[in-house]
Write a protein that holds these residues in place. Structure first.
Motif, PDB file in Angstrom:
ATOM      1  N   VAL A  33       0.874  -1.162   0.000  1.00  0.00           N
ATOM      2  CA  VAL A  33       0.000   0.000   0.000  1.00  0.00           C
ATOM      3  C   VAL A  33       0.920   1.224   0.000  1.00  0.00           C
ATOM      4  N   PHE A  34       1.282   1.680  -1.183  1.00  0.00           N
ATOM      5  CA  PHE A  34       2.153   2.838  -1.307  1.00  0.00           C
ATOM      6  C   PHE A  34       1.326   4.026  -1.787  1.00  0.00           C
ATOM      7  N   GLN A  35       1.963   5.204  -1.719  1.00  0.00           N
ATOM      8  CA  GLN A  35       1.185   6.404  -2.010  1.00  0.00           C
ATOM      9  C   GLN A  35       0.876   6.580  -3.491  1.00  0.00           C
ATOM     10  N   PHE A  36       1.845   6.207  -4.333  1.00  0.00           N
ATOM     11  CA  PHE A  36       1.675   6.526  -5.748  1.00  0.00           C
ATOM     12  C   PHE A  36       1.892   5.312  -6.644  1.00  0.00           C
ATOM     13  N   GLY A  37       1.332   5.399  -7.821  1.00  0.00           N
ATOM     14  CA  GLY A  37       1.718   4.517  -8.906  1.00  0.00           C
ATOM     15  C   GLY A  37       1.339   3.063  -8.766  1.00  0.00           C
TER      16      GLY A  37
ATOM     17  N   GLY B  76      -9.021  11.054  -3.869  1.00  0.00           N
ATOM     18  CA  GLY B  76      -7.773  10.527  -3.309  1.00  0.00           C
ATOM     19  C   GLY B  76      -8.028   9.466  -2.241  1.00  0.00           C
ATOM     20  N   GLY B  77      -8.991   9.740  -1.384  1.00  0.00           N
ATOM     21  CA  GLY B  77      -9.299   8.813  -0.300  1.00  0.00           C
ATOM     22  C   GLY B  77      -9.899   7.507  -0.807  1.00  0.00           C
ATOM     23  N   GLU B  78     -10.767   7.625  -1.836  1.00  0.00           N
ATOM     24  CA  GLU B  78     -11.365   6.418  -2.427  1.00  0.00           C
ATOM     25  C   GLU B  78     -10.296   5.580  -3.115  1.00  0.00           C
ATOM     26  N   ALA B  79      -9.400   6.256  -3.844  1.00  0.00           N
ATOM     27  CA  ALA B  79      -8.314   5.541  -4.532  1.00  0.00           C
ATOM     28  C   ALA B  79      -7.417   4.836  -3.513  1.00  0.00           C
TER      29      ALA B  79
ATOM     30  N   ILE C 216       2.250  -7.195   4.739  1.00  0.00           N
ATOM     31  CA  ILE C 216       1.758  -5.974   4.106  1.00  0.00           C
ATOM     32  C   ILE C 216       2.743  -4.852   4.395  1.00  0.00           C
ATOM     33  N   PHE C 217       3.258  -4.242   3.332  1.00  0.00           N
ATOM     34  CA  PHE C 217       4.133  -3.079   3.443  1.00  0.00           C
ATOM     35  C   PHE C 217       3.312  -1.848   3.097  1.00  0.00           C
ATOM     36  N   ALA C 218       3.189  -0.936   4.039  1.00  0.00           N
ATOM     37  CA  ALA C 218       2.339   0.224   3.797  1.00  0.00           C
ATOM     38  C   ALA C 218       3.099   1.508   4.109  1.00  0.00           C
ATOM     39  N   ASP C 219       3.025   2.461   3.185  1.00  0.00           N
ATOM     40  CA  ASP C 219       3.661   3.770   3.374  1.00  0.00           C
ATOM     41  C   ASP C 219       2.550   4.806   3.498  1.00  0.00           C
ATOM     42  N   GLU C 220       2.362   5.317   4.691  1.00  0.00           N
ATOM     43  CA  GLU C 220       1.295   6.300   4.965  1.00  0.00           C
ATOM     44  C   GLU C 220      -0.056   5.826   4.403  1.00  0.00           C
ATOM     45  N   PRO C 221      -0.531   4.665   4.826  1.00  0.00           N
ATOM     46  CA  PRO C 221      -1.742   4.102   4.202  1.00  0.00           C
ATOM     47  C   PRO C 221      -3.008   4.898   4.486  1.00  0.00           C
ATOM     48  N   THR C 222      -2.962   5.744   5.490  1.00  0.00           N
ATOM     49  CA  THR C 222      -4.162   6.504   5.834  1.00  0.00           C
ATOM     50  C   THR C 222      -3.993   7.985   5.512  1.00  0.00           C
TER      51      THR C 222
END
Ligand code: ADP
Ligand code: ADP
Length: 230
Positions: free
Chosen positions: A86-90, A142-145, A161-167
């Protein structure tokens, strides 16, 4: 033993040292929050643990196996089957619908079409966007995506699970929902969760907080540091 481990990882970008000997061990089923000042190396550490970046020195291990000792094909398979991101972009394909985006990794893993789309619908539902399955992700907020990205990571039932700022782009109620889902997976299915966050409310869900400063993990403990220090 540990499921995910960093051993003395050093990583520079040109002249800029991002990690200067970062070590971290994460047992299976644990939720670890990686916190620390901006630019301290948190994202780089996450990318190294996930085998996306190759360390200059030191190593990242999964289940005791150094990632750099694996072939590229093995690493790719690991990322597709054992890891959820769960990354921020791309990560979403904007031209595809939310359901397509969530089903895609399952289809790549040879899940039957019907099962893949049913699973996608289930996870979109759990994230409160069951009505958005037919919408192109490029048209979502943005939030839905971000929630589609979470659904996509979880639908694969990954080990880690690797998450970068998931929220990051979620309101606090939706953020809580996402963290409740991640915590549920850790408790019920033994999923390991490694989350980079600036948000003390997110870190409050973690079993441990790894504090990164100047490219090293400076402390690991149960207490959540003051959010203003992050
Ligand atoms: P965040 O702290 O929100 O996770 P990023 O990890 O995106 O932010 O970026 C942290 C720092 O790394 C920023 O200073 C950014 O300019 C720099 N950075 C990230 N990616 C690149 C890149 N591809 N090239 C140069 N600098 C980058
Ligand atoms: P954090 O996630 O804690 O904000 P990062 O790991 O993104 O920190 O960045 C650590 C350091 O490495 C920063 O100085 C940043 O500018 C640099 N950096 C990170 N990614 C890149 C990149 N792709 N290219 C160049 N510099 C980068």
């Amino acid at each position: 033993g540990s499921l995910v481990e960093a051993r003395g990882i050093q990583k520079s970008f040109g002249q800029t040292p991002a990690l200067r000997g970062a070590s971290l061990t994460v047992p299976q089923g644990e939720i670890v929050a990686i916190m620390g000042p901006s630019g301290s190396g948190k994202s780089t550490l996450l990318h190294c643990l996930a085998g996306i970046y190759t360390p200059d020195q030191g190593e990242a291990l999964f289940d005791g196996r150094p990632l750099n000792a694996m072939s590229e094909a093995e690493r790719t398979r690991l990322r597709r089957t054992a890891f959820g991101f769960v990354f921020q972009f791309g990560q979403l394909v904007p031209e595809l619908t939310a359901a397509d985006n969530v089903a895609l990794p399952l289809l790549l893993n040879r899940t039957k079409r019907k099962v893949a789309y049913k699973t996608a619908d289930t996870w979109l539902d759990k994230l409160g966007i069951g009505d958005k399955g037919g919408r192109r992700t490029g048209e979502l907020s943005g939030g839905e995506a971000q929630r589609v990205a979470v659904a996509r990571a979880l639908a694969l039932a990954p080990n880690v699970i690797f998450a970068d700022e998931p929220t990051g782009s979620l309101d606090s109620l939706t953020g809580e929902k996402v963290m409740d889902l991640l915590t549920g997976l850790a408790r019920e299915q033994g999923t390991t969760v490694i989350v980079v966050t600036h948000d003390a409310r997110v870190a409050a869900y973690a079993d441990r907080v790894a504090l990164v400063r100047d490219g090293i993990v400076s402390s690991i403990d149960l207490s959540v540091p003051d959010a203003s220090a992050a």
